[in-house]
Design an enzyme around this catalytic site. Sequence first.
Site, PDB file in Angstrom:
ATOM      1  N   THR A  25    -101.290 -13.405  42.501  1.00 28.67           N
ATOM      2  CA  THR A  25    -102.677 -13.655  42.920  1.00 28.67           C
ATOM      3  C   THR A  25    -102.674 -14.473  44.204  1.00 28.67           C
ATOM      4  O   THR A  25    -101.906 -15.435  44.339  1.00 28.67           O
ATOM      5  CB  THR A  25    -103.468 -14.390  41.824  1.00 28.67           C
ATOM      6  OG1 THR A  25    -103.552 -13.535  40.672  1.00 28.67           O
ATOM      7  CG2 THR A  25    -104.881 -14.727  42.278  1.00 28.67           C
ATOM      8  N   PHE A  53    -104.795 -16.963  46.525  1.00 27.68           N
ATOM      9  CA  PHE A  53    -105.902 -17.925  46.495  1.00 27.68           C
ATOM     10  C   PHE A  53    -106.197 -18.385  47.914  1.00 27.68           C
ATOM     11  O   PHE A  53    -105.296 -18.417  48.760  1.00 27.68           O
ATOM     12  CB  PHE A  53    -105.515 -19.163  45.679  1.00 27.68           C
ATOM     13  CG  PHE A  53    -105.299 -18.907  44.217  1.00 27.68           C
ATOM     14  CD1 PHE A  53    -106.301 -19.158  43.296  1.00 27.68           C
ATOM     15  CD2 PHE A  53    -104.089 -18.414  43.759  1.00 27.68           C
ATOM     16  CE1 PHE A  53    -106.111 -18.924  41.938  1.00 27.68           C
ATOM     17  CE2 PHE A  53    -103.876 -18.180  42.407  1.00 27.68           C
ATOM     18  CZ  PHE A  53    -104.889 -18.428  41.493  1.00 27.68           C
TER      19      PHE A  53
END
Length: 285
Positions: A173, A175
């Site tokens: 992921t 961010f």
Amino acid sequence: MSKLKIAFQGEPGANSHIAIVEAYPDAEPMPCATFEDALSAISSGEADLGMIPIENSVAGRVADIHHLLPASGLFIIGEWFLPVQHQLMAVKGTKLEDIKSVESHVHALGQCRRIIRKLGIKGIVHADTAGSARDISERKDKTVAAIASRLAAQIYGLDILAEDIEDEAHNTTRFVVLAREPKWAAQGSGPLVTTFVFRVRNLPAALYKALGGFATNGVNMTKLESYMVDGNFFATQFYADVDGHPDDRGLAFALEELKFFSREFRIVGVYPGHPFRATFSEKME
């Protein structure tokens, strides 16, 4: 000196919480119920920064953020890439064969389809991963499991029944770190990313013309997303990431051309590229 407060969406133990601990070990993570709450905490000064997921290598973009970020007036000052490892957990004493359903964030369920199918259990969407872990720990129901992080299992006293259950080993992921004020990284200070949003003018081939300058000036665009503005099918806003600094000669020319064909344009951030980006080209070879 008071600790840096960093807002994130979710419960303690969420992946955003882990990203904060990794990127800012001395900061105080501040859980928020929704993305809107997290952005509002930054805007109001209640939090100094925010750690917000923007996309995942398996599940794609975190849609809410592309709508909320441009309207928030906040700025990106950094990024963080977190390899995501999901654990299947349940209340203490539960066996795999006891489980009838599993709860987690929609992305986590999507990233663990294989084990959900193999166990023949029902996936139930929850607001976030760590929240699902907290809920099942409170309910004490041995027929329900959660998919969350190892940290969440520790925080909520759950047993991990199956480890690292994500379908893809590359599950990562990305961010972005948000702040109230822009803080541009210095030109020439290493690999940089410039993020901007724009809306093209209502002309034939406007998008093609607006983006032409990036090709002719040799600028690498790593992300281009489109989304509707205010539910209007004909008002499309674009969100883009490019390599480089706006004062770099090639990028300066490309942005000049983009502005000519755009009715709105705003730089959201100029920040250091995370070292994880160096692996992109290797994967493509």
